[in-house]
Design an enzyme around this catalytic site. Structure first.
Site, PDB file in Angstrom:
ATOM      1  N   ARG A  15      69.824   5.293   6.530  1.00 37.77           N
ATOM      2  CA  ARG A  15      68.945   4.825   7.596  1.00 37.77           C
ATOM      3  C   ARG A  15      68.499   6.036   8.388  1.00 37.77           C
ATOM      4  O   ARG A  15      68.927   7.146   8.165  1.00 37.77           O
ATOM      5  CB  ARG A  15      69.604   3.764   8.483  1.00 37.77           C
ATOM      6  CG  ARG A  15      71.127   3.810   8.712  1.00 37.77           C
ATOM      7  CD  ARG A  15      71.642   4.988   9.461  1.00 37.77           C
ATOM      8  NE  ARG A  15      70.900   5.244  10.680  1.00 37.77           N
ATOM      9  CZ  ARG A  15      70.854   6.431  11.266  1.00 37.77           C
ATOM     10  NH1 ARG A  15      71.498   7.462  10.751  1.00 37.77           N
ATOM     11  NH2 ARG A  15      70.174   6.591  12.374  1.00 37.77           N
ATOM     12  N   ALA A  72      64.497   7.218  10.197  1.00 44.18           N
ATOM     13  CA  ALA A  72      63.138   7.273   9.665  1.00 44.18           C
ATOM     14  C   ALA A  72      62.919   8.350   8.605  1.00 44.18           C
ATOM     15  O   ALA A  72      62.531   8.042   7.467  1.00 44.18           O
ATOM     16  CB  ALA A  72      62.149   7.435  10.834  1.00 44.18           C
ATOM     17  N   ARG A 113      61.874  -2.011   4.985  1.00 37.40           N
ATOM     18  CA  ARG A 113      61.986  -2.017   6.449  1.00 37.40           C
ATOM     19  C   ARG A 113      60.608  -1.687   7.022  1.00 37.40           C
ATOM     20  O   ARG A 113      59.927  -0.789   6.512  1.00 37.40           O
ATOM     21  CB  ARG A 113      63.035  -1.005   6.936  1.00 37.40           C
ATOM     22  CG  ARG A 113      64.450  -1.296   6.460  1.00 37.40           C
ATOM     23  CD  ARG A 113      65.460  -0.345   7.111  1.00 37.40           C
ATOM     24  NE  ARG A 113      65.693  -0.667   8.520  1.00 37.40           N
ATOM     25  CZ  ARG A 113      66.383   0.115   9.355  1.00 37.40           C
ATOM     26  NH1 ARG A 113      66.851   1.276   8.921  1.00 37.40           N
ATOM     27  NH2 ARG A 113      66.571  -0.245  10.618  1.00 37.40           N
ATOM     28  N   GLN A 137      75.267   2.976  15.588  1.00 31.79           N
ATOM     29  CA  GLN A 137      74.944   4.270  14.997  1.00 31.79           C
ATOM     30  C   GLN A 137      75.502   5.422  15.848  1.00 31.79           C
ATOM     31  O   GLN A 137      75.896   6.458  15.331  1.00 31.79           O
ATOM     32  CB  GLN A 137      73.427   4.460  14.849  1.00 31.79           C
ATOM     33  CG  GLN A 137      72.746   3.594  13.798  1.00 31.79           C
ATOM     34  CD  GLN A 137      72.217   2.290  14.359  1.00 31.79           C
ATOM     35  OE1 GLN A 137      72.784   1.737  15.307  1.00 31.79           O
ATOM     36  NE2 GLN A 137      71.150   1.774  13.772  1.00 31.79           N
ATOM     37  N   ASP A 166      61.047   6.160  15.443  1.00 32.49           N
ATOM     38  CA  ASP A 166      60.700   5.645  14.119  1.00 32.49           C
ATOM     39  C   ASP A 166      59.202   5.583  13.922  1.00 32.49           C
ATOM     40  O   ASP A 166      58.734   5.472  12.787  1.00 32.49           O
ATOM     41  CB  ASP A 166      61.336   4.266  13.936  1.00 32.49           C
ATOM     42  CG  ASP A 166      62.847   4.390  13.933  1.00 32.49           C
ATOM     43  OD1 ASP A 166      63.442   4.488  15.028  1.00 32.49           O
ATOM     44  OD2 ASP A 166      63.424   4.432  12.831  1.00 32.49           O
ATOM     45  N   ASN A 207      61.501   2.986  18.901  1.00 34.49           N
ATOM     46  CA  ASN A 207      62.799   3.565  18.590  1.00 34.49           C
ATOM     47  C   ASN A 207      63.859   2.487  18.692  1.00 34.49           C
ATOM     48  O   ASN A 207      63.585   1.347  19.061  1.00 34.49           O
ATOM     49  CB  ASN A 207      63.114   4.744  19.521  1.00 34.49           C
ATOM     50  CG  ASN A 207      64.246   5.618  18.985  1.00 34.49           C
ATOM     51  OD1 ASN A 207      64.239   6.014  17.829  1.00 34.49           O
ATOM     52  ND2 ASN A 207      65.227   5.868  19.838  1.00 34.49           N
ATOM     53  N   LYS A 208      65.114   2.866  18.372  1.00 35.01           N
ATOM     54  CA  LYS A 208      66.212   1.917  18.367  1.00 35.01           C
ATOM     55  C   LYS A 208      66.272   1.097  19.650  1.00 35.01           C
ATOM     56  O   LYS A 208      66.087   1.641  20.744  1.00 35.01           O
ATOM     57  CB  LYS A 208      67.519   2.706  18.186  1.00 35.01           C
ATOM     58  CG  LYS A 208      68.761   1.873  18.050  1.00 35.01           C
ATOM     59  CD  LYS A 208      68.664   0.793  16.990  1.00 35.01           C
ATOM     60  CE  LYS A 208      68.198   1.327  15.687  1.00 35.01           C
ATOM     61  NZ  LYS A 208      67.693   0.312  14.742  1.00 35.01           N
TER      62      LYS A 208
HETATM   63  C1  LIG Z   1      65.505  10.598  13.266  1.00 35.74           C
HETATM   64  S1  LIG Z   1      65.011   8.977  13.093  1.00 35.74           S
HETATM   65  C2  LIG Z   1      66.369   8.146  13.715  1.00 35.74           C
HETATM   66  C3  LIG Z   1      65.995   6.795  14.208  1.00 35.74           C
HETATM   67  O1  LIG Z   1      66.274   5.801  13.208  1.00 35.74           O
HETATM   68  C4  LIG Z   1      67.182   4.880  13.775  1.00 35.74           C
HETATM   69  O2  LIG Z   1      66.973   3.583  13.339  1.00 35.74           O
HETATM   70  P1  LIG Z   1      67.888   2.984  12.138  1.00 35.74           P
HETATM   71  O3  LIG Z   1      69.282   3.508  12.332  1.00 35.74           O
HETATM   72  O4  LIG Z   1      67.772   1.468  12.325  1.00 35.74           O
HETATM   73  O5  LIG Z   1      67.235   3.439  10.856  1.00 35.74           O
HETATM   74  C5  LIG Z   1      66.940   4.995  15.252  1.00 35.74           C
HETATM   75  O6  LIG Z   1      65.799   4.306  15.668  1.00 35.74           O
HETATM   76  C6  LIG Z   1      66.807   6.460  15.399  1.00 35.74           C
HETATM   77  O7  LIG Z   1      66.233   6.922  16.584  1.00 35.74           O
END
Ligand SMILES: CSC[C@H]1O[C@H](OP(=O)(O)O)[C@H](O)[C@@H]1O
Length: 353
Positions: A56, A58, A98, A205, A246, A256-257
């Site tokens: 996971r 981006a 996704r 995360q 993202d 973003n998250k």
């Molecule tokens: C460097 S991109 C990281 C970005 O991705 C994460 O989402 P996910 O863990 O659901 O893929 C999160 O938004 C992070 O900021």
């Protein structure tokens, strides 16, 4: 048998020759207690790995998808369908995993352009070119993160305490990281006093991945619950917030998250800089604003359960938007491998390309 992970963490690696080799994915669902590398042989397995968040982040998702296209082309035998139809099937398979991280679609477009350029080449040549493109995307992202890390570190004069959200490190990218890349650069330059690591419910995360990366690198970090961020800001213990993204829209809105928007509002209230660290590949000038960004809705069980343990009663409704959108007017600056830009972003973002 799990492989020991070198200090320079990466979320995936290719093993063997291109004719029979495999993609190895570090299963991030099992970190921090287990370092287990999945072995993937097909585009279908890569798609499942992205959808299930084995991998996971981006940029990491984009890199994985590019290898998925190469694996899919390697398996193509031309017996049952045309190459054009198979390439479209592979693209759609990976694109459906996704919806929010633009790097997935950016990487697939890079692969489509390779296939277009090699329209008259044989399958073996196209397969080889797709592997080349996947490896180029992988290495470029790592190189870009080193550059953006230094640009970000230059924003700070002396010792600083950073709060960060989710995981934006080597595990989310081709290596080194974006927001965590800036933190790594600050650490290397002796300018980092401390990192506050948001646990980042519900997928954790921060607790599972960012904390793990900080421990691996000897970075002084404190894990906090997302609800503690305001408290430490009020105590004057946060000098800046740095997050990843993202997808950044043309007007500077930042997807973003989930929980990022809350931090940006808190920064505004406490007069704390709110920075977004991102490679150019995550800036999507074709999307006008955050209103146009699809927010992924994930399985409610990721909220109602922690691992296998049920934390909420049957029958209660559960919301699970995996991302939120921070309006551009709450973003102090955007840090990229091409430099740092400030508002108005509709004017400053295009200057980066
Ligand atoms: C460097 S991109 C990281 C970005 O991705 C994460 O989402 P996910 O863990 O659901 O893929 C999160 O938004 C992070 O900021």
């Amino acid at each position: 048998m799990t492989d020991a992970i070198a200090s320079n963490v990466v979320p995936l690696k290719w093993e063997g020759d291109r004719a029979s080799g495999t993609l190895r994915m570090l299963d991030q669902r099992r970190l921090p207690t287990e370092e287990y590398w999945q072995t993937l042989h097909s585009a279908e397995e890569v798609a499942r790995g992205i959808r299930d968040m084995v991998i996971r982040g981006a940029p990491a998702i984009g890199i994985a998808a590019a290898f998925g296209m190469a694996l899919g082309m390697r398996a193509f035998d031309g017996e049952h369908t045309s190459r054009a139809l198979e390439l479209r099937r592979l693209h759609d398979l990976l694109a459906s995993t996704r919806p929010t991280a633009v790097n997935l679609f950016w990487a697939l477009e890079r692969c489509r352009q390779v296939a277009e350029r090699l329209e008259d080449a044989d399958n073996a040549a196209l397969t080889d070119a797709l592997f080349d493109e996947a490896e180029r995307i992988f290495q470029d992202d790592r190189d870009n993160n080193l550059r953006l890390g230094n640009f970000g570190a230059a924003l700070f004069e002396g010792p600083t305490r950073i709060l960060t959200h989710c995981n934006t490190g080597a595990l989310a990218t081709g290596g080194y990281g974006t927001a965590l890349g800036v933190i790594r650069a600050l650490h290397a330059q002796g300018k980092l006093t401390h990192v506050w690591v948001d646990e980042t419910r519900p997928y954790l995360q921060g607790a599972r991945l960012t904390a793990w990366e900080c421990v691996q690198e000897g970075i002084d970090a404190t894990l906090i619950t997302d609800s503690m961020a305001a408290h430490f800001m009020k105590l004057g213990q946060v000098d800046a917030v740095i997050v990843g993204t993202d997808r950044i829209a043309r007007n500077g809105d930042v997807a973003n998250k989930i929980g990022t928007y809350m931090l940006a509002v808190l920064c505004k209230h406490h007069n704390i800089p709110f920075y977004v660290a991102t490679p150019l590949s995550t800036i999507d000038l074709s999307t006008a604003s955050g209103d146009d960004i699809e927010i992924e809705q994930r399985d409610p069980a990721e909220v109602s359960h922690i691992g296998e343990r049920q934390m909420a009663p049957e029958g209660v409704g559960v919301a699970h938007p995996a991302f939120d959108v921070t309006p551009a007017n709450l973003v102090t600056a955007i840090i990229t491998e091409a430099g740092v830009v400030h508002p108005p972003y509709t004017r400053s973002l295009p200057t980066l390309f």
